[in-house]
Design an enzyme around this catalytic site. Structure first.
Site, PDB file in Angstrom:
ATOM      1  N   SER A 136       0.847  -1.193   0.000  1.00  0.00           N
ATOM      2  CA  SER A 136       0.000   0.000   0.000  1.00  0.00           C
ATOM      3  C   SER A 136       0.884   1.244   0.000  1.00  0.00           C
ATOM      4  O   SER A 136       1.973   1.230   0.590  1.00  0.00           O
ATOM      5  CB  SER A 136      -0.900   0.036   1.242  1.00  0.00           C
ATOM      6  N   TYR A 149      -1.926  -1.268  10.500  1.00  0.00           N
ATOM      7  CA  TYR A 149      -2.012  -1.665   9.083  1.00  0.00           C
ATOM      8  C   TYR A 149      -0.798  -1.149   8.319  1.00  0.00           C
ATOM      9  O   TYR A 149      -0.204  -1.878   7.517  1.00  0.00           O
ATOM     10  CB  TYR A 149      -3.304  -1.092   8.504  1.00  0.00           C
TER      11      TYR A 149
END
Ligand SMILES: NC(=O)c1ccc[n+]([C@@H]2O[C@H](COP(=O)([O-])OP(=O)(O)OC[C@H]3O[C@@H](n4cnc5c(N)ncnc54)[C@H](O)[C@@H]3O)[C@@H](O)[C@H]2O)c1
Length: 243
Positions: A136, A149
């Site tokens: 990401s 995360y």
């Protein structure tokens, strides 16, 4: 087609970016095993692309072993592994306790390790493999409200590089793809959806990212012709981070 005759496992393929990846790999000729925690969405995706659904929790070692075993039993091999399954939380730093930290790590980071570990003997024996881990752009942007995360995705970035170094000699490439904010079912159903207005303004290409924007990047890295690319991270975020 660039994936004719190839067998691919795509985790998290029941919806969102994972489903777009499964659709693209199938369109390129691959036999796709649609692996997702959600048996219903996995079955729907598999039916749509002519693949096979396999319900799995990627954080469970025995279930991951069964996924790979079933794939090899059915298709005789596994050429491509795409690790897309993840939990995308929205939690302020103050509210992350150890249990919440472990919840995210066990799926996002442990799950990626477990699937790589399970396909490795088969890819090594075949002298061929393509592993693509979905990372990401938050690891570059340092996005708030999901620190655990972000850490899990940073782990995936680093793990990808380390694995690439160890597996290159066996004909196995390992790369990551880092999407930016993308209009998946998961994001659209969460407070992250409120970030689109802000994020689109930061992008070089001023529109919402879509799952279909990510899938072709993965398809290239999953193909035989990408054989000289390994240990890389490709950022696909409309120029948000320009990394
Ligand atoms: N959407 C974004 O803005 C964005 C941005 C950057 C990176 N990503 C990454 O892209 C990937 C897909 O994101 P998305 O937005 O499409 O997600 P999503 O929430 O829409 O879909 C995730 C899928 O993973 C499955 N899943 C969750 N836990 C699982 C488990 N333990 N075992 C197996 N499957 C499980 C879910 O059932 C679901 O089908 C993730 O790795 C995510 O971190 C997404």
């Amino acid at each position: 087609m660039r994936l004719d005759g190839r067998v691919a496992i795509v985790t998290g393929a029941g919806q969102g970016i994972g489903r777009a990846i499964a659709e693209k790999l199938a369109a390129e000729g691959a036999k796709v095993v649609v692996a997702d925690l959600n048996a219903t969405t996995a079955a729907a995706c598999a039916e749509a692309i002519g693949g096979v659904a396999h319900p799995v929790d990627v954080s469970d070692e025995a279930q991951v072993a069964a996924l790979v075993e079933a794939t090899v039993d059915l298709h005789g091999k596994v050429d491509v592994l795409v690790n897309d399954a993840a939990i995308v939380p929205f939690v302020a730093w103050d509210d992350i306790d150890l249990a919440e930290w472990r919840r995210i790590m066990s799926v996002n980071l442990d799950g990626t390790f477990l699937t790589c570990r399970a396909v490795y003997p088969h890819m090594r024996a075949a002298g061929y493999g393509r592993i693509v881990n979905i990372c990401s752009n938050v690891i570059v942007a340092g996005t708030p409200n999901l620190a655990h995360y972000v850490a899990s995705k940073g782990g995936i970035f680093a793990f990808t590089r380390a694995l690439a170094t160890e597996l290159g000699r066996y004909g196995i490439t390992v790369n990551s793809v880092a999407p930016g904010l993308t209009a998946s079912e998961g994001v659209l159903g969460s407070p992250h959806a409120d970030a689109f207005d802000f994020v689109v303004g930061l992008q070089a290409i001023p529109r919402r990212g879509l799952p279909g924007d990510i899938a072709p990047v993965v398809a290239f890295l999953a193909s035989e012709e990408a054989g000289w690319v390994t240990g890389s991270m490709v950022v696909a975020d409309g120029g948000h981070t320009r990394h």
